[in-house]
Motif scaffolding. Structure first.
Motif, PDB file in Angstrom:
ATOM      1  N   TRP A  24       0.523  -0.932  -0.024  1.00 53.77           N
ATOM      2  CA  TRP A  24      -0.078  -0.601   0.365  1.00 53.77           C
ATOM      3  C   TRP A  24       1.275   1.440   0.037  1.00 53.77           C
ATOM      4  O   TRP A  24       0.313   2.736   1.075  1.00 53.77           O
ATOM      5  CB  TRP A  24      -0.680   0.170   1.366  1.00 53.77           C
TER       6      TRP A  24
ATOM      7  N   ASN B  60       2.895   4.433  -4.175  1.00 51.34           N
ATOM      8  CA  ASN B  60       1.253   4.716  -5.200  1.00 51.34           C
ATOM      9  C   ASN B  60       2.568   5.545  -6.486  1.00 51.34           C
ATOM     10  O   ASN B  60       1.778   5.620  -7.311  1.00 51.34           O
ATOM     11  CB  ASN B  60       1.304   6.312  -4.018  1.00 51.34           C
TER      12      ASN B  60
ATOM     13  N   ILE C 169      -2.726   4.646   4.695  1.00 51.14           N
ATOM     14  CA  ILE C 169      -3.538   4.069   3.340  1.00 51.14           C
ATOM     15  C   ILE C 169      -3.875   4.688   2.683  1.00 51.14           C
ATOM     16  O   ILE C 169      -3.246   4.606   1.167  1.00 51.14           O
ATOM     17  CB  ILE C 169      -3.534   2.593   3.153  1.00 51.14           C
ATOM     18  N   THR C 170      -4.629   5.687   3.151  1.00 53.65           N
ATOM     19  CA  THR C 170      -5.894   6.320   1.983  1.00 53.65           C
ATOM     20  C   THR C 170      -4.978   8.116   1.935  1.00 53.65           C
ATOM     21  O   THR C 170      -5.004   8.054   0.898  1.00 53.65           O
ATOM     22  CB  THR C 170      -6.829   6.878   2.704  1.00 53.65           C
TER      23      THR C 170
ATOM     24  N   ARG D 131      -4.811   7.835  -2.895  1.00 53.70           N
ATOM     25  CA  ARG D 131      -5.837   6.332  -3.274  1.00 53.70           C
ATOM     26  C   ARG D 131      -6.991   6.982  -3.229  1.00 53.70           C
ATOM     27  O   ARG D 131      -7.122   6.224  -4.025  1.00 53.70           O
ATOM     28  CB  ARG D 131      -4.877   5.620  -1.485  1.00 53.70           C
TER      29      ARG D 131
ATOM     30  N   GLY E  67       2.963   5.644   1.523  1.00 53.10           N
ATOM     31  CA  GLY E  67       3.132   6.948   0.093  1.00 53.10           C
ATOM     32  C   GLY E  67       3.670   8.743   0.215  1.00 53.10           C
ATOM     33  O   GLY E  67       4.091   9.195  -0.964  1.00 53.10           O
TER      34      GLY E  67
ATOM     35  N   ALA F   2      -5.982   8.912 -10.300  1.00 53.34           N
ATOM     36  CA  ALA F   2      -6.230   7.763  -9.823  1.00 53.34           C
ATOM     37  C   ALA F   2      -7.874   8.089  -9.258  1.00 53.34           C
ATOM     38  O   ALA F   2      -8.798   7.306  -9.507  1.00 53.34           O
ATOM     39  CB  ALA F   2      -5.766   8.179  -7.985  1.00 53.34           C
TER      40      ALA F   2
ATOM     41  N   MET G  45      -8.964   1.242  -4.614  1.00 51.22           N
ATOM     42  CA  MET G  45      -8.402   0.051  -3.226  1.00 51.22           C
ATOM     43  C   MET G  45      -9.724  -0.439  -4.183  1.00 51.22           C
ATOM     44  O   MET G  45     -11.165  -0.239  -4.363  1.00 51.22           O
ATOM     45  CB  MET G  45      -9.161   0.866  -1.846  1.00 51.22           C
TER      46      MET G  45
ATOM     47  N   SER H 279      -4.425  -2.626  -4.461  1.00 49.57           N
ATOM     48  CA  SER H 279      -4.142  -1.017  -4.603  1.00 49.57           C
ATOM     49  C   SER H 279      -2.913  -0.807  -5.450  1.00 49.57           C
ATOM     50  O   SER H 279      -1.745  -0.624  -4.599  1.00 49.57           O
ATOM     51  CB  SER H 279      -3.962  -0.878  -2.841  1.00 49.57           C
TER      52      SER H 279
ATOM     53  N   LEU I 140      -0.496   4.545  -8.436  1.00 52.03           N
ATOM     54  CA  LEU I 140      -1.613   5.353  -8.886  1.00 52.03           C
ATOM     55  C   LEU I 140      -0.838   5.006 -10.549  1.00 52.03           C
ATOM     56  O   LEU I 140      -1.910   5.925 -11.420  1.00 52.03           O
ATOM     57  CB  LEU I 140      -1.689   6.348  -8.405  1.00 52.03           C
TER      58      LEU I 140
END
Ligand SMILES: Cc1ncc(COP(=O)(O)O)c(C=O)c1O
Length: 448
Positions: free
Chosen positions: A62, A65, A264-265, A269, A291, A354, A383, A423, A426
């Protein structure tokens, strides 16, 4: 000198003893019997020590990115390590740590304007929890010591993180953990939410469970609530429409800090810089890592509001305001990697990319809803999760075998229990998404 240079080259890349490395969160014995050793990586692919190409369906863990071995980031790291390999940040500093903090703060919505650097998501979580506790004390509300997490939450592996986390295996071996912790129920209720595209419509009321905890403990004893806006590690559990807003309203009403764990977000993401932007809900603290440097150098960052930062800026000027930090907080090489990574995100429009790809991704993930063994598909941003039925009495085995099979087919997936979590970096192309789905369908078809 080795008499046979060819043999030496093979020995260089393929160690003949795997015993010493106690691998994290791994089936050590099975891996060491059948290792999957990654030798190099470029853009969307890894190459194994045996020369096999593996498509990265999980941005490493994860984190990658921007994809792998991106020249701008590689060069920045190389240059930095030669120029300033280390500089202490306890009462010293170096320009790039300040520059990166300013860049991260500028990327985040306005109230989040101070940044504390860490080296991982776990450290970011423990840092945020400590800031929350100390903040209340600074404000004269030292009784606010209780922390609230959520079932099926993952907040890393520090004692703070496993205490507020909600994964039994991550907690049950480690004694009494932090005291004074309680948990909200998970937002995932399959009977109501299965095969939802994006956010499930059902479940905003689950945030009201916080009111019950406030009634039980009294608000004057509660410091903070910590949740992942989208729970990643326990299988991509998407928050129901309205849930996070409700959580914000209740925490605000009771003077409780809200922490979003965005390890993660954050950094694109969901197609936005942070989940905060995606959901338009403003917490008091945001934890990030992964990321931030696209996984190239370990680094985390905790963002907080001026209101919190200012509460600490008391006492004589020469005195330390917050008794917390890490030797490598704001490490120069990590900071250089972070700056270059943020440049790449911006120059290549990766967050926007993304967002543009998200509908294609959603269709791709949900196209597996009729595949063999599948009992749920979930998605948001880039995701995705495909949940499969467990083998009775052997939870996680079917997904583990599927992971091995996908590897044979040249695809890296992540599994958690019997959930396949996806995931991709990107920079993913539609053709890669097609390959991910086709490979999964093929491997699911033969999943015993
Ligand atoms: C939401 C969340 N918090 C914390 C962590 C822990 O991060 P790390 O493994 O860098 O300590 C993770 C890791 O996946 C995570 O997903």
């Amino acid at each position: 000198m080795n008499a046979n240079p060819g043999q030496m080259a093979v020995a260089d890349v393929t160690p003949n003893n795997l015993e010493a490395f106690w691998m994290p969160f791994s089936a050590n014995r099975d891996f060491k019997a059948n290792p999957r050793l990654l030798q190099s990586a470029q853009d969307m692919h890894f190459t194994t020590t045996t020369g096999k190409q593996v498509l990265d369906g999980t941005a490493g863990l994860w984190c990658c990115n921007a994809g792998h071995a991106r020249p701008k980031i590689v060069e920045a790291v190389q240059k930095q390590v030669a120029e300033l390999d280390f500089a202490p940040t306890f009462n010293w500093g170096h320009p790039k740590a300040f520059e990166l903090a300013a860049r991260v703060a500028a990327l985040a919505p306005a109230p989040l304007d101070h940044v504390f650097f860490t080296n991982s998501g776990s450290e970011s979580v423990d840092t945020a929890l400590k800031i929350a506790l100390a903040y209340h004390r600074m404000k004269g509300e030292g009784t606010r010591t209780r922390l609230i997490g959520r079932e099926r939450g993952y907040h890393g592996t520090g004692f703070g993180g496993i205490s507020v986390g909600g994964i039994v295996k991550n907690r049950m071996f480690f004694g009494s953990l932090l005291t004074g912790v309680d948990h909200l129920p998970s937002t995932y209720v399959p009977a109501q939410q299965q095969f939802s595209k994006g956010q499930p419509e059902w479940g905003a009321h689950l945030a009201d469970e916080l009111e019950k905890l406030v009634t039980l403990h009294d608000a004057s004893n509660i410091a903070a609530v910590i949740v992942e806006p989208v729970a990643g590690s326990t299988g991509v559990l998407i928050p129901p429409v309205g849930y996070l807003k409700r959580l914000r309203e209740i925490t605000k009403k009771h003077g409780i800090l809200l922490i979003f764990d965005e390890v993660i977000t954050a950094y694109g993401r969901l197609g936005t810089p942070f989940a905060v932007d995606y959901f338009d809900v403003m917490p008091d603290l945001v934890t990030t890592a992964k990321g931030l440097t696209s996984g190239v150098i370990p680094m985390g960052a905790v963002l907080c509001t001026s209101e919190i930062y200012d509460a600490f800026m008391q006492g004589p000027d020469y005195a330390i305001e917050f008794f917390h930090g890490y030797t490598y907080s704001g490490h120069p090489v990590a900071a250089a990697a972070g700056l270059a990574t943020l440049d790449v995100y911006k120059e290549e429009g990766l967050f926007e990319r993304a967002a543009e790809l998200a509908p294609y991704w959603e269709d791709a993930i949900h196209s597996l809803s009729d595949a063999n063994r599948v009992i749920d598909c979930r998605n948001l941003g880039l995701m995705g999760a495909v949940e499969i039925e467990s083998i009775p009495g052997e939870p996680s085995k079917r997904a583990y075998n599927l992971m091995l099979d996908c590897f044979e087919e040249g695809l890296m997936i992540r599994t958690t229990g019997d959930i396949i979590a996806l995931s991709p970096p990107l920079i993913v192309e539609k053709s890669h998404i097609d390959q991910i789905v086709e490979t999964l369908r093929k491997c699911l078809a033969r999943a015993a």
